[in-house]
Design an enzyme around this catalytic site. Structure first.
Site, PDB file in Angstrom:
ATOM      1  N   HIS A 195       0.771  -0.985  -0.066  1.00  0.00           N
ATOM      2  CA  HIS A 195      -0.013   0.198   0.016  1.00  0.00           C
ATOM      3  C   HIS A 195       0.795   1.158  -0.148  1.00  0.00           C
ATOM      4  CE1 HIS A 195      -3.079  -2.835   1.037  1.00  0.00           C
ATOM      5  NE2 HIS A 195      -4.079  -1.864   1.108  1.00  0.00           N
ATOM      6  N   GLU A 198      -2.138   6.039  -0.594  1.00  0.00           N
ATOM      7  CA  GLU A 198      -3.573   6.158  -0.225  1.00  0.00           C
ATOM      8  C   GLU A 198      -3.692   7.442   0.463  1.00  0.00           C
ATOM      9  OE1 GLU A 198      -4.671   3.116   2.442  1.00  0.00           O
ATOM     10  OE2 GLU A 198      -6.867   3.319   2.019  1.00  0.00           O
ATOM     11  N   ASP A 276     -11.040  -3.704  -1.449  1.00  0.00           N
ATOM     12  CA  ASP A 276     -10.245  -3.365  -0.377  1.00  0.00           C
ATOM     13  C   ASP A 276     -10.912  -4.218   0.684  1.00  0.00           C
ATOM     14  OD1 ASP A 276      -8.257  -2.314   1.003  1.00  0.00           O
ATOM     15  OD2 ASP A 276      -9.079   0.073   0.964  1.00  0.00           O
TER      16      ASP A 276
END
Ligand code: ADE
Ligand code: ZN
Length: 337
Positions: A195, A198, A276
């Site tokens: 990740h 974000e 997600d």
């Protein structure tokens, strides 16, 4: 408004899901059923009260509830049932293949053995109804030593997962904090994702690429803040696993109409659409496609591109990739889209 024809294309087109946290597929009904089965007490009186708590202001406010929800998972059967429910739901959305994240440290920290979690999740994946592989994520709010110990503990189960990822609280925990564990994972032949971008800045995407040597960026929506980075991502064909409903629920964008998915595609980036944490963010794969296409200037050419990107960016072997891409192409060639 989304016309019926385009909606139907989005629903029926073959697709892969590359960004799904299995613990984020735990629906409130299943949380309550597992709490009862395991005699775990929850700080909510009802399914409705739990659902009402899903009003998030940022990533951390979500993670607090997400980790609490996962506390009902105790036995191998619990992990199996959660995963089987997700796979059924994904199949209904015409997901052909899923690459599924799991967070072992969320469970080992509560005294649930690593093997209980992975065996239950893996057994459900073996049973179908769709193709699935597992990616073990390290929690970035914990130390790199903890991640290294988790990687070592996973080795007896090396055959059950294809890669490692990095999730949890992003800001303040840059990718380079995990340089050694990703290097070790790379030596073990594991696929690498993280990740990045974000909530964190474009610099985190750069260090995920340069230091961790990841092969996909999870989210990556903040990449557009850096033209040089966008140019690099496009040149390298680096895939971004974008999660539209998540980004709205966690206030990365105010409303879907201001999401940058169309712009990412316009800049030549290999964006994909994913769910997600579908139980928490209001929808599974097709809900994400429909919400994005309803709010943004996206048409059937974008649908086809996104479906193709999902298989191209997957970790499937080249032969299976080709077969799924041919299925996508046949789908778009055959129907009157
Ligand atoms: N864990 C589960 N969902 C996540 C997300 N969207 N970002 C970071 N960590 C997560
Ligand atoms: Zn995620």
């Amino acid at each position: 408004m989304l016309n019926e024809q385009l909606r139907s294309v989005l629903e029926r087109m073959p697709k892969a899901e590359l960004h799904i946290h299995i613990e984020g597929s735990l629906e409130p009904e299943l949380i309550f059923a597992l709490a009862q089965r395991n005699r775990v007490s929850l700080p909510y009186d009802s399914v409705e009260a739990l659902r009402a708590a899903y009003a998030f202001t940022d990533l951390q406010s979500f993670l607090d509830i997400y980790y609490a929800g996962a506390s009902v998972l105790l036995t191998e059967q619990d992990f199996h049932d959660m995963t089987a429910a997700y796979l059924e739901r994904a199949a209904a959305d015409n997901v052909r293949h899923a690459e599924i994240f799991f967070d072992p440290q969320t469970h080992t920290a509560r005294g649930v053995p690593f093997e209980t979690a992975i065996k239950g999740i893996w057994r459900a994946c073996q049973e179908g109804p769709i193709s699935a592989s597992l990616i073990m994520c390290f929690l970035r709010h914990l130390s790199e030593e903890d991640a290294l110990a988790t990687l070592e503990a996973s080795l007896p189960h090396r055959d059950k997962f294809i890669g490692v990822g990095l999730d949890s609280s992003e800001v303040g925990h840059p990718p380079e904090k995990f340089a050694r564990v990703f290097e070790r994972a790379r030596q073990l032949g594991l696929r690498l994702v993280a990740h990045a971008g974000e909530e964190g800045p474009p610099a985190y995407i750069e260090s995920a690429l340069d230091v961790l040597k990841v092969e996909r960026i999870d989210h990556g929506v903040r990449s557009l803040e850096s033209p040089a980075l966008v140019e690099r991502l496009a040149r390298e064909g680096m895939a971004l696993t974008v999660c539209p409903l998540s980004n709205i629920k966690l206030r990365v964008f105010d409303v879907m109409g201001s999401h940058n998915l169309r712009e990412l595609l316009d800049r030549g980036l290999a964006a994909t659409v994913n769910s997600d944490d579908p139980a928490y963010f209001g929808g599974y794969m097709n809900d994400n496609f429909i919400a994005a296409f309803e709010a943004l200037p996206l048409d059937v050419t974008h649908a086809r591109q996104l479906a193709r990107n999902s298989f191209t960016a997957s970790f499937l072997d080249p032969e299976r990739k080709r077969a799924y891409l041919a299925e996508v192409d046949a789908f778009f060639a055959n129907a009157n889209h």
